[in-house]
Design a protein around this motif. Structure first.
Motif, PDB file in Angstrom:
ATOM      1  N   LEU A 115       9.368  -5.229  -3.619  1.00  0.00           N
ATOM      2  CA  LEU A 115       9.776  -5.865  -2.376  1.00  0.00           C
ATOM      3  C   LEU A 115       8.590  -6.544  -1.691  1.00  0.00           C
ATOM      4  O   LEU A 115       8.737  -7.639  -1.136  1.00  0.00           O
ATOM      5  N   ALA A 116       7.412  -5.926  -1.750  1.00  0.00           N
ATOM      6  CA  ALA A 116       6.224  -6.522  -1.144  1.00  0.00           C
ATOM      7  C   ALA A 116       5.824  -7.811  -1.851  1.00  0.00           C
ATOM      8  O   ALA A 116       5.284  -8.721  -1.223  1.00  0.00           O
ATOM      9  N   VAL A 117       6.097  -7.926  -3.130  1.00  0.00           N
ATOM     10  CA  VAL A 117       5.769  -9.149  -3.865  1.00  0.00           C
ATOM     11  C   VAL A 117       6.866 -10.199  -3.697  1.00  0.00           C
ATOM     12  O   VAL A 117       6.593 -11.392  -3.584  1.00  0.00           O
ATOM     13  N   VAL A 121       0.835  -1.204   0.000  1.00  0.00           N
ATOM     14  CA  VAL A 121       0.000   0.000   0.000  1.00  0.00           C
ATOM     15  C   VAL A 121       0.871   1.257   0.000  1.00  0.00           C
ATOM     16  O   VAL A 121       0.580   2.224  -0.712  1.00  0.00           O
ATOM     17  N   GLY A 122       1.952   1.237   0.769  1.00  0.00           N
ATOM     18  CA  GLY A 122       2.858   2.383   0.778  1.00  0.00           C
ATOM     19  C   GLY A 122       3.493   2.620  -0.577  1.00  0.00           C
ATOM     20  O   GLY A 122       3.657   3.755  -1.016  1.00  0.00           O
ATOM     21  N   GLY A 123       3.855   1.536  -1.269  1.00  0.00           N
ATOM     22  CA  GLY A 123       4.414   1.671  -2.608  1.00  0.00           C
ATOM     23  C   GLY A 123       3.404   2.231  -3.591  1.00  0.00           C
ATOM     24  O   GLY A 123       3.749   3.070  -4.441  1.00  0.00           O
ATOM     25  N   MET A 124       2.159   1.794  -3.457  1.00  0.00           N
ATOM     26  CA  MET A 124       1.125   2.321  -4.353  1.00  0.00           C
ATOM     27  C   MET A 124       0.871   3.797  -4.081  1.00  0.00           C
ATOM     28  O   MET A 124       0.647   4.578  -5.017  1.00  0.00           O
ATOM     29  N   VAL A 125       0.927   4.188  -2.815  1.00  0.00           N
ATOM     30  CA  VAL A 125       0.757   5.603  -2.469  1.00  0.00           C
ATOM     31  C   VAL A 125       1.908   6.427  -3.039  1.00  0.00           C
ATOM     32  O   VAL A 125       1.695   7.512  -3.604  1.00  0.00           O
ATOM     33  N   PHE A 141       3.323  11.600  -9.257  1.00  0.00           N
ATOM     34  CA  PHE A 141       2.864  12.375 -10.411  1.00  0.00           C
ATOM     35  C   PHE A 141       2.608  13.841 -10.075  1.00  0.00           C
ATOM     36  O   PHE A 141       2.479  14.664 -10.973  1.00  0.00           O
ATOM     37  N   ALA A 142       2.544  14.175  -8.786  1.00  0.00           N
ATOM     38  CA  ALA A 142       2.290  15.557  -8.389  1.00  0.00           C
ATOM     39  C   ALA A 142       3.435  16.147  -7.577  1.00  0.00           C
ATOM     40  O   ALA A 142       3.262  17.163  -6.917  1.00  0.00           O
ATOM     41  N   SER A 143       4.593  15.525  -7.623  1.00  0.00           N
ATOM     42  CA  SER A 143       5.703  15.984  -6.796  1.00  0.00           C
ATOM     43  C   SER A 143       6.771  16.665  -7.653  1.00  0.00           C
ATOM     44  O   SER A 143       6.827  16.463  -8.862  1.00  0.00           O
ATOM     45  N   PRO A 144       7.645  17.421  -7.015  1.00  0.00           N
ATOM     46  CA  PRO A 144       8.710  18.086  -7.772  1.00  0.00           C
ATOM     47  C   PRO A 144       9.810  17.122  -8.231  1.00  0.00           C
ATOM     48  O   PRO A 144      10.534  17.420  -9.161  1.00  0.00           O
ATOM     49  N   ILE A 170      10.673   9.534  -6.543  1.00  0.00           N
ATOM     50  CA  ILE A 170       9.564   8.985  -5.765  1.00  0.00           C
ATOM     51  C   ILE A 170       8.927   7.808  -6.495  1.00  0.00           C
ATOM     52  O   ILE A 170       8.525   6.823  -5.868  1.00  0.00           O
ATOM     53  N   PHE A 171       8.848   7.866  -7.806  1.00  0.00           N
ATOM     54  CA  PHE A 171       8.300   6.756  -8.580  1.00  0.00           C
ATOM     55  C   PHE A 171       9.150   5.502  -8.413  1.00  0.00           C
ATOM     56  O   PHE A 171       8.630   4.412  -8.199  1.00  0.00           O
ATOM     57  N   VAL A 172      10.463   5.658  -8.483  1.00  0.00           N
ATOM     58  CA  VAL A 172      11.365   4.508  -8.317  1.00  0.00           C
ATOM     59  C   VAL A 172      11.260   3.946  -6.900  1.00  0.00           C
ATOM     60  O   VAL A 172      11.274   2.724  -6.705  1.00  0.00           O
ATOM     61  N   ALA A 173      11.155   4.812  -5.898  1.00  0.00           N
ATOM     62  CA  ALA A 173      11.001   4.341  -4.519  1.00  0.00           C
ATOM     63  C   ALA A 173       9.701   3.558  -4.353  1.00  0.00           C
ATOM     64  O   ALA A 173       9.675   2.505  -3.707  1.00  0.00           O
ATOM     65  N   GLY A 174       8.623   4.034  -4.945  1.00  0.00           N
ATOM     66  CA  GLY A 174       7.353   3.315  -4.888  1.00  0.00           C
ATOM     67  C   GLY A 174       7.411   1.996  -5.620  1.00  0.00           C
ATOM     68  O   GLY A 174       6.877   0.982  -5.145  1.00  0.00           O
TER      69      GLY A 174
END
Length: 54
Positions: free
Chosen positions: A39-41, A11-15, A21-24, A29-33
């Protein structure tokens, strides 16, 4: 207990993917997600293989 960790990572990765898409710094952030979702899978799969080896 581990199920909660997997759920938080997923859920944290999906968030993080959604927020990116709205961050500077969208790429970072996309790679971290993406890494959180991967990792969750991967953790339950590798934990199951490790327990079968014992």
């Amino acid at each position: 207990m581990l199920f909660v960790l997997y759920l938080i990572l997923l859920v944290g990765g999906m968030v993080l993917l959604g927020i990116s898409f709205a961050s500077p710094l969208p790429a970072l952030i996309f790679v971290a997600g993406l890494l959180c979702v991967v990792l969750a899978v991967a953790l339950p799969i590798s934990a199951g293989a490790f327990e079968q080896r014992k």
